[in-house]
Design a protein around this motif. Structure first.
Motif, PDB file in Angstrom:
ATOM      1  N   ARG A 112      -8.285   0.687   6.479  1.00  0.00           N
ATOM      2  CA  ARG A 112      -8.314  -0.601   7.165  1.00  0.00           C
ATOM      3  C   ARG A 112      -6.939  -1.255   7.242  1.00  0.00           C
ATOM      4  O   ARG A 112      -6.674  -2.022   8.166  1.00  0.00           O
ATOM      5  CB  ARG A 112      -9.311  -1.546   6.498  1.00  0.00           C
ATOM      6  N   ASP A 113      -6.078  -0.985   6.286  1.00  0.00           N
ATOM      7  CA  ASP A 113      -4.706  -1.496   6.369  1.00  0.00           C
ATOM      8  C   ASP A 113      -3.809  -0.599   5.524  1.00  0.00           C
ATOM      9  O   ASP A 113      -3.858  -0.642   4.294  1.00  0.00           O
ATOM     10  CB  ASP A 113      -4.606  -2.935   5.901  1.00  0.00           C
ATOM     11  N   ALA A 114      -3.015   0.202   6.205  1.00  0.00           N
ATOM     12  CA  ALA A 114      -2.154   1.174   5.539  1.00  0.00           C
ATOM     13  C   ALA A 114      -0.724   0.680   5.375  1.00  0.00           C
ATOM     14  O   ALA A 114       0.153   1.461   5.000  1.00  0.00           O
ATOM     15  CB  ALA A 114      -2.152   2.489   6.321  1.00  0.00           C
ATOM     16  N   ALA A 115      -0.469  -0.599   5.617  1.00  0.00           N
ATOM     17  CA  ALA A 115       0.905  -1.095   5.566  1.00  0.00           C
ATOM     18  C   ALA A 115       1.530  -0.866   4.190  1.00  0.00           C
ATOM     19  O   ALA A 115       2.661  -0.371   4.083  1.00  0.00           O
ATOM     20  CB  ALA A 115       0.956  -2.569   5.945  1.00  0.00           C
ATOM     21  N   ASP A 116       0.821  -1.224   3.120  1.00  0.00           N
ATOM     22  CA  ASP A 116       1.377  -1.049   1.775  1.00  0.00           C
ATOM     23  C   ASP A 116       1.564   0.428   1.443  1.00  0.00           C
ATOM     24  O   ASP A 116       2.545   0.813   0.796  1.00  0.00           O
ATOM     25  CB  ASP A 116       0.467  -1.705   0.733  1.00  0.00           C
ATOM     26  N   GLU A 117       0.649   1.262   1.891  1.00  0.00           N
ATOM     27  CA  GLU A 117       0.760   2.698   1.636  1.00  0.00           C
ATOM     28  C   GLU A 117       1.983   3.283   2.329  1.00  0.00           C
ATOM     29  O   GLU A 117       2.701   4.118   1.759  1.00  0.00           O
ATOM     30  CB  GLU A 117      -0.513   3.388   2.118  1.00  0.00           C
ATOM     31  N   ILE A 118       2.238   2.839   3.544  1.00  0.00           N
ATOM     32  CA  ILE A 118       3.415   3.306   4.273  1.00  0.00           C
ATOM     33  C   ILE A 118       4.688   2.844   3.575  1.00  0.00           C
ATOM     34  O   ILE A 118       5.657   3.603   3.461  1.00  0.00           O
ATOM     35  CB  ILE A 118       3.359   2.817   5.730  1.00  0.00           C
ATOM     36  N   ARG A 119       4.684   1.616   3.075  1.00  0.00           N
ATOM     37  CA  ARG A 119       5.858   1.112   2.340  1.00  0.00           C
ATOM     38  C   ARG A 119       6.133   1.968   1.108  1.00  0.00           C
ATOM     39  O   ARG A 119       7.288   2.282   0.807  1.00  0.00           O
ATOM     40  CB  ARG A 119       5.617  -0.328   1.899  1.00  0.00           C
ATOM     41  N   CYS A 120       5.082   2.340   0.393  1.00  0.00           N
ATOM     42  CA  CYS A 120       5.252   3.035  -0.891  1.00  0.00           C
ATOM     43  C   CYS A 120       5.492   4.536  -0.737  1.00  0.00           C
ATOM     44  O   CYS A 120       6.316   5.108  -1.445  1.00  0.00           O
ATOM     45  CB  CYS A 120       4.022   2.812  -1.770  1.00  0.00           C
ATOM     46  N   LEU A 121       4.776   5.173   0.187  1.00  0.00           N
ATOM     47  CA  LEU A 121       4.790   6.640   0.267  1.00  0.00           C
ATOM     48  C   LEU A 121       5.547   7.193   1.465  1.00  0.00           C
ATOM     49  O   LEU A 121       5.900   8.364   1.469  1.00  0.00           O
ATOM     50  CB  LEU A 121       3.350   7.171   0.298  1.00  0.00           C
ATOM     51  N   GLY A 122       5.761   6.381   2.470  1.00  0.00           N
ATOM     52  CA  GLY A 122       6.450   6.885   3.645  1.00  0.00           C
ATOM     53  C   GLY A 122       5.652   7.973   4.349  1.00  0.00           C
ATOM     54  O   GLY A 122       4.420   7.966   4.331  1.00  0.00           O
ATOM     55  N   PRO A 123       6.326   8.959   4.966  1.00  0.00           N
ATOM     56  CA  PRO A 123       5.635   9.987   5.748  1.00  0.00           C
ATOM     57  C   PRO A 123       4.619  10.811   4.961  1.00  0.00           C
ATOM     58  O   PRO A 123       3.766  11.458   5.568  1.00  0.00           O
ATOM     59  CB  PRO A 123       6.792  10.872   6.243  1.00  0.00           C
ATOM     60  N   ALA A 124       4.697  10.805   3.630  1.00  0.00           N
ATOM     61  CA  ALA A 124       3.714  11.553   2.836  1.00  0.00           C
ATOM     62  C   ALA A 124       2.296  11.053   3.076  1.00  0.00           C
ATOM     63  O   ALA A 124       1.329  11.783   2.838  1.00  0.00           O
ATOM     64  CB  ALA A 124       4.063  11.453   1.353  1.00  0.00           C
ATOM     65  N   CYS A 125       2.147   9.827   3.555  1.00  0.00           N
ATOM     66  CA  CYS A 125       0.810   9.293   3.871  1.00  0.00           C
ATOM     67  C   CYS A 125       0.070  10.201   4.839  1.00  0.00           C
ATOM     68  O   CYS A 125      -1.147  10.382   4.730  1.00  0.00           O
ATOM     69  CB  CYS A 125       0.907   7.923   4.530  1.00  0.00           C
ATOM     70  N   PHE A 126       0.799  10.741   5.809  1.00  0.00           N
ATOM     71  CA  PHE A 126       0.131  11.452   6.889  1.00  0.00           C
ATOM     72  C   PHE A 126      -0.648  12.657   6.372  1.00  0.00           C
ATOM     73  O   PHE A 126      -1.772  12.912   6.819  1.00  0.00           O
ATOM     74  CB  PHE A 126       1.137  11.896   7.956  1.00  0.00           C
ATOM     75  N   ALA A 127      -0.070  13.404   5.436  1.00  0.00           N
ATOM     76  CA  ALA A 127      -0.777  14.575   4.901  1.00  0.00           C
ATOM     77  C   ALA A 127      -2.076  14.153   4.220  1.00  0.00           C
ATOM     78  O   ALA A 127      -3.103  14.838   4.338  1.00  0.00           O
ATOM     79  CB  ALA A 127       0.123  15.331   3.919  1.00  0.00           C
ATOM     80  N   ASN A 128      -2.041  13.022   3.507  1.00  0.00           N
ATOM     81  CA  ASN A 128      -3.256  12.521   2.863  1.00  0.00           C
ATOM     82  C   ASN A 128      -4.309  12.148   3.902  1.00  0.00           C
ATOM     83  O   ASN A 128      -5.482  12.499   3.771  1.00  0.00           O
ATOM     84  CB  ASN A 128      -2.928  11.300   2.001  1.00  0.00           C
ATOM     85  N   TRP A 129      -3.897  11.429   4.937  1.00  0.00           N
ATOM     86  CA  TRP A 129      -4.845  11.023   5.985  1.00  0.00           C
ATOM     87  C   TRP A 129      -5.386  12.241   6.723  1.00  0.00           C
ATOM     88  O   TRP A 129      -6.575  12.310   7.020  1.00  0.00           O
ATOM     89  CB  TRP A 129      -4.153  10.105   6.994  1.00  0.00           C
ATOM     90  N   GLN A 130      -4.496  13.175   7.012  1.00  0.00           N
ATOM     91  CA  GLN A 130      -4.892  14.356   7.767  1.00  0.00           C
ATOM     92  C   GLN A 130      -5.970  15.137   7.025  1.00  0.00           C
ATOM     93  O   GLN A 130      -6.970  15.562   7.599  1.00  0.00           O
ATOM     94  CB  GLN A 130      -3.662  15.239   8.012  1.00  0.00           C
ATOM     95  N   GLU A 131      -5.777  15.298   5.725  1.00  0.00           N
ATOM     96  CA  GLU A 131      -6.745  16.059   4.943  1.00  0.00           C
ATOM     97  C   GLU A 131      -8.044  15.282   4.784  1.00  0.00           C
ATOM     98  O   GLU A 131      -9.134  15.839   4.900  1.00  0.00           O
ATOM     99  CB  GLU A 131      -6.165  16.408   3.573  1.00  0.00           C
ATOM    100  N   ALA A 132      -7.945  13.966   4.548  1.00  0.00           N
ATOM    101  CA  ALA A 132      -9.143  13.156   4.382  1.00  0.00           C
ATOM    102  C   ALA A 132      -9.976  13.119   5.661  1.00  0.00           C
ATOM    103  O   ALA A 132     -11.205  13.075   5.613  1.00  0.00           O
ATOM    104  CB  ALA A 132      -8.765  11.739   3.969  1.00  0.00           C
ATOM    105  N   ALA A 133      -9.305  13.150   6.804  1.00  0.00           N
ATOM    106  CA  ALA A 133     -10.002  13.104   8.091  1.00  0.00           C
ATOM    107  C   ALA A 133     -10.488  14.471   8.531  1.00  0.00           C
ATOM    108  O   ALA A 133     -11.238  14.574   9.504  1.00  0.00           O
ATOM    109  CB  ALA A 133      -9.090  12.506   9.158  1.00  0.00           C
TER     110      ALA A 133
END
Length: 206
Positions: free
Chosen positions: A135-156
């Motif tokens: 619902r709001d990935a702003a803090d996650e992007i601040r903390c993890l940067g591009p590594a977020c995408f792999a997490n989202w990709q796998e979860a989806a």
């Protein structure tokens, strides 16, 4: 995913301001991708601080200078700017691959209500089918940067099928040891429907 913008126009943030105004064009840009809805405004100090982080995040995942193959990712800027001049100014230094809604399109405010955005900046992450992944990935992007995408990709469960053997495509087994944990963290919610008639306009976000 393109159905979220069915009957609407999205504009590419390039010098020609190319319009995506057909179902085919929208599908080509949005389908089989994770879509980020970035709610922001040029007059919001928090958005001004966050925008360079989001720009770098997006570029490092989609620009061939950084990656051999662009990530299955699209971003739509859902402006909450009070004037078109402020919207244009905010987008001036943002990536050319970003998409945005025309300033006069009331879908900008409708999406804000639909996804219950109550502060800026906010980044809603949508699965290819339109369900809300985060619902709001702003803090996650601040903390993890591009590594977020792999997490989202796998979860989806978003797979690049060009690089998988056929027998793996329908394998229900976890794709990694961390897959069950990711699925618990990113609990998928069905995409919210439009608000009820007579719903009050949301208050100030910043």
């Amino acid at each position: 995913m393109a159905s979220l913008f069915s009957g609407r126009v999205l504009i590419r943030n390039n010098s020609d301001q190319d319009e995506l105004d057909t179902e085919e064009e929208l599908s080509r840009r949005l389908d089989n991708r994770l879509v980020l809805l970035f709610f922001g405004a040029g007059g919001c100090p928090r958005c001004q601080a966050f925008a360079p982080l989001l720009r770098d995040f997006f570029v490092k995942l989609t620009d061939e200078f950084y990656v051999l193959r662009a990530a299955q990712l699209a971003l739509v800027y859902v402006s909450q700017d009070p004037t078109q001049e402020q919207q244009d100014q905010f987008l001036r230094d943002m990536p050319k691959k970003w998409l945005f809604l025309p300033f006069q399109d009331d879908l900008r405010m409708e999406l804000r209500r639909r996804f219950s955005v109550d502060r800026l900046p906010a980044v809603v992450v949508l699965q290819p089918g339109g369900d809300v992944l985060t619902r709001d990935a702003a803090d996650e992007i601040r903390c993890l940067g591009p590594a977020c995408f792999a997490n989202w990709q796998e979860a989806a469960g978003l797979l690049d099928r060009n690089f998988l053997p056929a027998e793996d495509l329908d394998d229900p087994a976890p794709r990694s040891l961390t897959d069950p944990l990711r699925r618990r963290k990113y609990r998928v919610d069905a995409a919210p429907r439009g608000g009820a008639e007579g719903e009050e306009e949301p208050g100030a976000l910043f």
